[in-house]
Scaffold this active site. Structure first.
Site, mmCIF file in Angstrom:
data_model
loop_
_atom_site.group_PDB
_atom_site.id
_atom_site.type_symbol
_atom_site.label_atom_id
_atom_site.label_comp_id
_atom_site.label_asym_id
_atom_site.label_seq_id
_atom_site.Cartn_x
_atom_site.Cartn_y
_atom_site.Cartn_z
ATOM 1 N N THR A 132 0.833 -1.207 0.000
ATOM 2 C CA THR A 132 0.000 0.000 0.000
ATOM 3 C C THR A 132 0.869 1.260 0.000
ATOM 4 O O THR A 132 0.738 2.123 -0.873
ATOM 5 C CB THR A 132 -0.916 0.016 1.255
ATOM 6 O OG1 THR A 132 -1.717 -1.159 1.233
ATOM 7 C CG2 THR A 132 -1.798 1.240 1.276
ATOM 8 N N LYS A 165 6.059 1.662 12.866
ATOM 9 C CA LYS A 165 5.884 2.001 14.295
ATOM 10 C C LYS A 165 6.046 0.783 15.191
ATOM 11 O O LYS A 165 6.498 0.893 16.339
ATOM 12 C CB LYS A 165 4.522 2.673 14.534
ATOM 13 C CG LYS A 165 3.313 1.872 14.062
ATOM 14 C CD LYS A 165 2.962 2.186 12.629
ATOM 15 C CE LYS A 165 1.871 1.288 12.095
ATOM 16 N NZ LYS A 165 1.164 1.845 10.974
ATOM 17 N N GLY A 186 -0.055 9.131 9.983
ATOM 18 C CA GLY A 186 -0.134 9.239 8.516
ATOM 19 C C GLY A 186 0.488 10.530 8.011
ATOM 20 O O GLY A 186 1.677 10.779 8.202
ATOM 21 N N ILE A 188 0.119 13.550 9.033
ATOM 22 C CA ILE A 188 0.277 14.633 10.024
ATOM 23 C C ILE A 188 1.745 14.740 10.456
ATOM 24 O O ILE A 188 2.330 13.744 10.874
ATOM 25 C CB ILE A 188 -0.578 14.350 11.286
ATOM 26 C CG1 ILE A 188 -2.047 14.162 10.934
ATOM 27 C CG2 ILE A 188 -0.404 15.464 12.306
ATOM 28 C CD1 ILE A 188 -2.898 13.676 12.111
ATOM 29 N N GLY A 204 -6.953 0.139 2.154
ATOM 30 C CA GLY A 204 -5.502 0.180 2.432
ATOM 31 C C GLY A 204 -5.166 0.854 3.752
ATOM 32 O O GLY A 204 -4.024 1.229 3.987
ATOM 33 N N LYS A 207 2.199 3.493 18.315
ATOM 34 C CA LYS A 207 2.359 4.919 17.979
ATOM 35 C C LYS A 207 2.485 5.756 19.248
ATOM 36 O O LYS A 207 3.276 6.696 19.300
ATOM 37 C CB LYS A 207 1.175 5.381 17.131
ATOM 38 C CG LYS A 207 1.177 4.762 15.733
ATOM 39 C CD LYS A 207 -0.161 4.925 15.059
ATOM 40 C CE LYS A 207 -0.138 4.368 13.643
ATOM 41 N NZ LYS A 207 -1.476 4.197 13.086
ATOM 42 N N GLY A 246 -3.536 5.098 4.746
ATOM 43 C CA GLY A 246 -3.772 5.029 3.297
ATOM 44 C C GLY A 246 -2.516 5.372 2.521
ATOM 45 O O GLY A 246 -1.577 5.982 3.059
HETATM 46 P P1 NAP Z 1 1.716 -4.000 2.829
HETATM 47 O O1 NAP Z 1 0.684 -3.449 1.911
HETATM 48 O O2 NAP Z 1 1.449 -5.289 3.495
HETATM 49 O O3 NAP Z 1 3.081 -4.072 2.006
HETATM 50 C C1 NAP Z 1 4.222 -4.727 2.491
HETATM 51 C C2 NAP Z 1 5.240 -4.835 1.362
HETATM 52 O O4 NAP Z 1 6.416 -5.422 1.871
HETATM 53 C C3 NAP Z 1 4.783 -5.702 0.192
HETATM 54 O O5 NAP Z 1 5.237 -5.153 -1.012
HETATM 55 C C4 NAP Z 1 5.494 -7.044 0.463
HETATM 56 O O6 NAP Z 1 5.815 -7.745 -0.733
HETATM 57 C C5 NAP Z 1 6.771 -6.568 1.097
HETATM 58 N N1 NAP Z 1 7.345 -7.560 2.004
HETATM 59 C C6 NAP Z 1 6.842 -7.986 3.183
HETATM 60 N N2 NAP Z 1 7.673 -8.873 3.745
HETATM 61 C C7 NAP Z 1 8.721 -9.028 2.904
HETATM 62 C C8 NAP Z 1 9.892 -9.816 2.906
HETATM 63 N N3 NAP Z 1 10.182 -10.641 3.927
HETATM 64 N N4 NAP Z 1 10.746 -9.699 1.879
HETATM 65 C C9 NAP Z 1 10.498 -8.851 0.853
HETATM 66 N N5 NAP Z 1 9.388 -8.081 0.781
HETATM 67 C C10 NAP Z 1 8.512 -8.166 1.799
HETATM 68 O O7 NAP Z 1 2.025 -2.958 4.010
HETATM 69 P P2 NAP Z 1 1.766 -1.386 4.009
HETATM 70 O O8 NAP Z 1 0.361 -1.120 4.417
HETATM 71 O O9 NAP Z 1 2.309 -0.758 2.780
HETATM 72 O O10 NAP Z 1 2.658 -0.965 5.278
HETATM 73 C C11 NAP Z 1 4.063 -0.903 5.193
HETATM 74 C C12 NAP Z 1 4.605 -0.268 6.470
HETATM 75 O O11 NAP Z 1 4.059 1.048 6.629
HETATM 76 C C13 NAP Z 1 4.214 -0.992 7.760
HETATM 77 O O12 NAP Z 1 5.241 -0.817 8.711
HETATM 78 C C14 NAP Z 1 2.968 -0.259 8.219
HETATM 79 O O13 NAP Z 1 2.741 -0.382 9.602
HETATM 80 C C15 NAP Z 1 3.352 1.153 7.854
HETATM 81 N N6 NAP Z 1 2.256 2.100 7.638
HETATM 82 C C16 NAP Z 1 1.181 1.750 6.877
HETATM 83 C C17 NAP Z 1 0.198 2.693 6.643
HETATM 84 C C18 NAP Z 1 -1.017 2.369 5.802
HETATM 85 O O14 NAP Z 1 -1.906 3.233 5.732
HETATM 86 N N7 NAP Z 1 -1.108 1.209 5.170
HETATM 87 C C19 NAP Z 1 0.306 3.969 7.172
HETATM 88 C C20 NAP Z 1 1.415 4.290 7.961
HETATM 89 C C21 NAP Z 1 2.392 3.341 8.183
HETATM 90 P P3 NAP Z 1 4.668 -8.318 -1.723
HETATM 91 O O15 NAP Z 1 4.072 -7.099 -2.374
HETATM 92 O O16 NAP Z 1 5.404 -9.156 -2.673
HETATM 93 O O17 NAP Z 1 3.694 -9.039 -0.840
HETATM 94 N N1 HSE Z 2 -3.162 0.615 10.091
HETATM 95 C C1 HSE Z 2 -2.793 1.942 10.429
HETATM 96 C C2 HSE Z 2 -4.026 2.734 10.729
HETATM 97 C C3 HSE Z 2 -2.037 2.574 9.300
HETATM 98 O O1 HSE Z 2 -5.122 2.284 10.401
HETATM 99 O O2 HSE Z 2 -3.925 3.818 11.314
HETATM 100 C C4 HSE Z 2 -1.484 3.940 9.622
HETATM 101 O O3 HSE Z 2 -0.452 3.839 10.544
#
Ligand code: NAP
Ligand code: HSE
Length: 432
Positions: free
Chosen positions: A15, A105, A134, A136, A187, A205, A302
Site C-alpha cells: 500500500t 511504528k 499518517g 500529520i 488500504g 504509535k 492510506g
Molecule cells: P503491505 O501493503 O502489506 O506491504 C508490504 C510490502 O512489503 C509488500 O510489497 C510485500 O511484498 C513486502 N514484504 C513484506 N515482507 C517481505 C519480505 N520478507 N521480503 C520482501 N518483501 C517483503 O504494508 P503497508 O500497508 O504498505 O505498510 C508498510 C509499512 O508502513 C508498515 O510498517 C505499516 O505499519 C506502515 N504504515 C502503513 C500505513 C497504511 O496506511 N497502510 C500507514 C502508515 C504506516 P509483496 O508485495 O510481494 O507481498
Molecule cells: N493501520 C494503520 C491505521 C495505518 O489504520 O492507522 C497507519 O499507521
C-alpha cells in the site's frame, strides 16, 4: 543552482511503498522544484515477484542485498512492516552508511532506542514521520516545533482503521465486520488487522510519540491497551443518547508521580474537538508548558497520505539535515527512565451498562456496591422493560480511581440481581 541527486531503494511495495514509488516516478520534477533534490528510484524489493504491479519490472528485485548493499543507493526506505527482517535490514543499511526512512511504528516502539543509537553510531539517521499519524507532521512538531515546551500530555486518535470502523458503526449503522472489510479494502489496515482493532497499533504509535514527548524510553509493555473488537452497538447507541461519541484514544499524561499511558475506547462529549474527527482521519492534541494546547489533524492512513510523510522524510534525509540531529538529540538518544503510573491509580469518569433484574431493591444493591468503592454516580438511566425480567441500567460516574472501578465491576457481576458482566467504557471530557 546545482541540485542534489539522490538514489533511493525501497524495501516493500505494498500500500505505502507503491504510493511512494508512484509519486517518485511521476512527480520527480515537482519534488525537485520544491526541494532542490532530484530523487531517483533505483530498486524496489518485494516478496512475490509474480504479483501484477504498476512499477517497471526493471526496478523490481526479491533480493534485499540489491538495496542494502548497493553502493549506488544513499537512502533506504523500509516499508515492509513487522519486527524482522525489517529491523535487521535497517541495522545492516545503517552499517553500510545508508540513511534510512521507515514507517514501521511496530519496530520503533519495540527497538527504537537501539535503532536510533545505531543511526548515531554510524553518523546516519532514521527518519520516521510516517510511523505516526499518517500525513500529520507530529514527529516534526514534537522534535522541533514544540522543543521549548515541557510536554504535559499527548492525546490522540492514532489509528485510521479503528476510527473508520467506529465512524461507520456510529454514523452509518454498519456492522463492525463490514466496516473492517472496507478499511482493509481502502488500504488503511495493517497486513494483520488484529494489530489495528486490538489497539496494539495505537499503542505502538503512543510509545513512539510519548518517548519523544517525555524524552523517555517508553515501550508497548508500559501501556495499558484495550481495543475496539469487544465494543457493542448498544453501548454506542446509549452513549449517543447521553451526548457522547466513542473514539479509540491514545493518552499519555505527565502527572506528579509519573506518566500515565493508555489506549482504550473512550466516550467523548460531542462538543469535544476530537469528537468530530471521523473516518480515516487522525488527530493529536499536545499540551505544552509554553505553547498551551496545539492540535494536529489529517489523514491517518492510506497510500498517499502516508506517502506524503515518507517523501518528506526522504527529502529531509537527502538534505543531510537530520544526521547531526541524530548524533545529539536527547529525545532520540540518551533517553531517561520514567515512572509509569499503573491503570489502577488513574482517575477518569466511567460509563457502565448493567443488565439488572427489574424488581424492588435492585438499584439499592447496585448503588451500594458503587458507594463502597467510592464511586459517585453522575447520571443513571433505566429504559422501560418491554419483555423479560431484565432491563439495561446505564450509569455515568464522576471521576473514580481505575482500581476501584475494576473491583466494583467484579462485585456487580456477582450480584444475584445482575445478569452477566457489566459493560464498561471510560469517559474522556478533558478539554479547554
Ligand atoms: P503491505 O501493503 O502489506 O506491504 C508490504 C510490502 O512489503 C509488500 O510489497 C510485500 O511484498 C513486502 N514484504 C513484506 N515482507 C517481505 C519480505 N520478507 N521480503 C520482501 N518483501 C517483503 O504494508 P503497508 O500497508 O504498505 O505498510 C508498510 C509499512 O508502513 C508498515 O510498517 C505499516 O505499519 C506502515 N504504515 C502503513 C500505513 C497504511 O496506511 N497502510 C500507514 C502508515 C504506516 P509483496 O508485495 O510481494 O507481498
Ligand atoms: N493501520 C494503520 C491505521 C495505518 O489504520 O492507522 C497507519 O499507521
Amino acid at each position: 543552482m546545482q541540485h542534489i541527486k539522490i538514489n533511493v531503494g525501497l524495501l516493500g511495495c505494498g500500500t505505502v511503498g507503491s504510493g511512494v514509488a508512484q509519486v517518485m516516478l511521476e512527480r520527480a520534477d515537482h519534488l525537485e522544484k520544491r526541494s532542490g533534490i532530484r530523487l531517483e528510484l533505483k530498486k524496489v524489493l518485494v516478496r512475490d515477484a509474480a504479483k501484477a504491479r504498476t512499477i517497471p519490472s526493471s526496478l523490481m528485485t526479491t533480493c534485499p542485498e540489491d538495496i542494502i548493499d548497493n553502493p549506488d543507493i544513499q537512502i533506504v526506505v523500509e516499508l515492509i512492516g513487522g519486527l524482522d527482517p525489517a529491523g535487521e535490514w535497517i541495522l545492516h543499511a545503517l552499517k553500510n552508511g545508508k540513511r534510512v526512512v521507515t514507517a514501521n511504528k511496530y519496530l520503533l516502539a519495540h527497538r527504537g532506542s537501539e535503532i536510533f543509537s545505531a543511526a548515531a553510531a554510524n553518523l546516519s539517521c532514521v527518519c520516521f514521520e510516517a510511523s505516526c499519524g499518517g500525513a500529520i507532521p507530529i514527529v516534526l512538531a514534537l522534535t522541533r516545533g514544540l522543543l521549548a515546551n515541557e510536554i504535559k500530555s499527548v492525546v490522540g486518535i492514532l489509528n485510521g482503521t479503528c476510527n473508520y470502523i467506529l465512524t461507520q458503526m456510529m454514523h452509518n449503522g454498519k456492522p463492525y465486520s463490514t466496516a473492517l472489510a472496507e478499511a482493509q479494502q481502502a488500504g488503511f489496515a495493517e497486513a494483520d488487522p488484529y494489530m489495528d482493532v486490538s489497539g496494539l497499533d495505537s499503542g505502538h504509535k503512543l510509545a513512539v510519540l510519548a518517548s519523544l514527548a517525555f524524552g523517555a524510553d517508553i515501550r508497548p509493555a508500559n501501556i495499558d491497551i484495550q481495543g475496539i473488537a469487544a465494543l457493542q452497538d448498544v453501548d454506542l447507541r446509549y452513549a449517543r443518547e447521553l451526548g457522547y461519541v466513542c473514539k479509540l484514544l491514545a493518552i499519555a499524561q505527565q502527572q506528579a508521580t509519573g506518566v500515565s499511558l493508555r489506549v482504550h475506547p473512550a466516550l467523548l462529549p460531542v462538543s469535544h474537538p476530537l469528537a468530530s474527527v471521523n473516518g480515516s482521519y487522525n488527530a493529536v492534541s499536545v499540551d505544552g508548558s509554553v505553547a498551551g494546547r496545539t492540535v494536529y489533524f489529517g489523514r491517518g492512513a492510506g497510500a498517499m497520505p502516508t506517502a506524503s510523510a515518507v517523501l518528506a522524510d526522504i527529502l529531509e534525509a537527502a538534505m543531510n539535515a537530520t544526521v547531526p540531529f541524530f548524533a545529539s538529540h536527547p529525545l532520540l538518544n540518551h533517553r531517561q527512565p520514567v515512572a509509569i503510573i499503573p491503570p489502577t491509580e488513574v482517575h477518569t469518569r466511567h460509563y457502565l451498562r448493567i443488565t439488572a433484574l427489574d424488581k424492588p431493591g435492585t438499584i439499592h444493591d447496585i448503588t451500594g456496591v458503587l458507594g463502597r468503592h467510592h464511586i459517585s454516580i453522575s447520571a443513571m438511566t433505566q429504559h422501560e422493560a418491554r419483555a423479560g425480567a431484565y432491563v439495561p441500567l446505564v450509569i455515568t460516574t464522576h471521576e473514580a480511581m481505575g482500581g476501584g472501578v475494576t473491583s466494583a465491576l467484579a462485585e456487580l457481576g456477582q450480584l444475584p440481581c445482575v445478569s452477566g458482566e457489566p459493560a464498561h467504557l471510560r469517559i474522556w471530557d478533558d478539554y479547554e
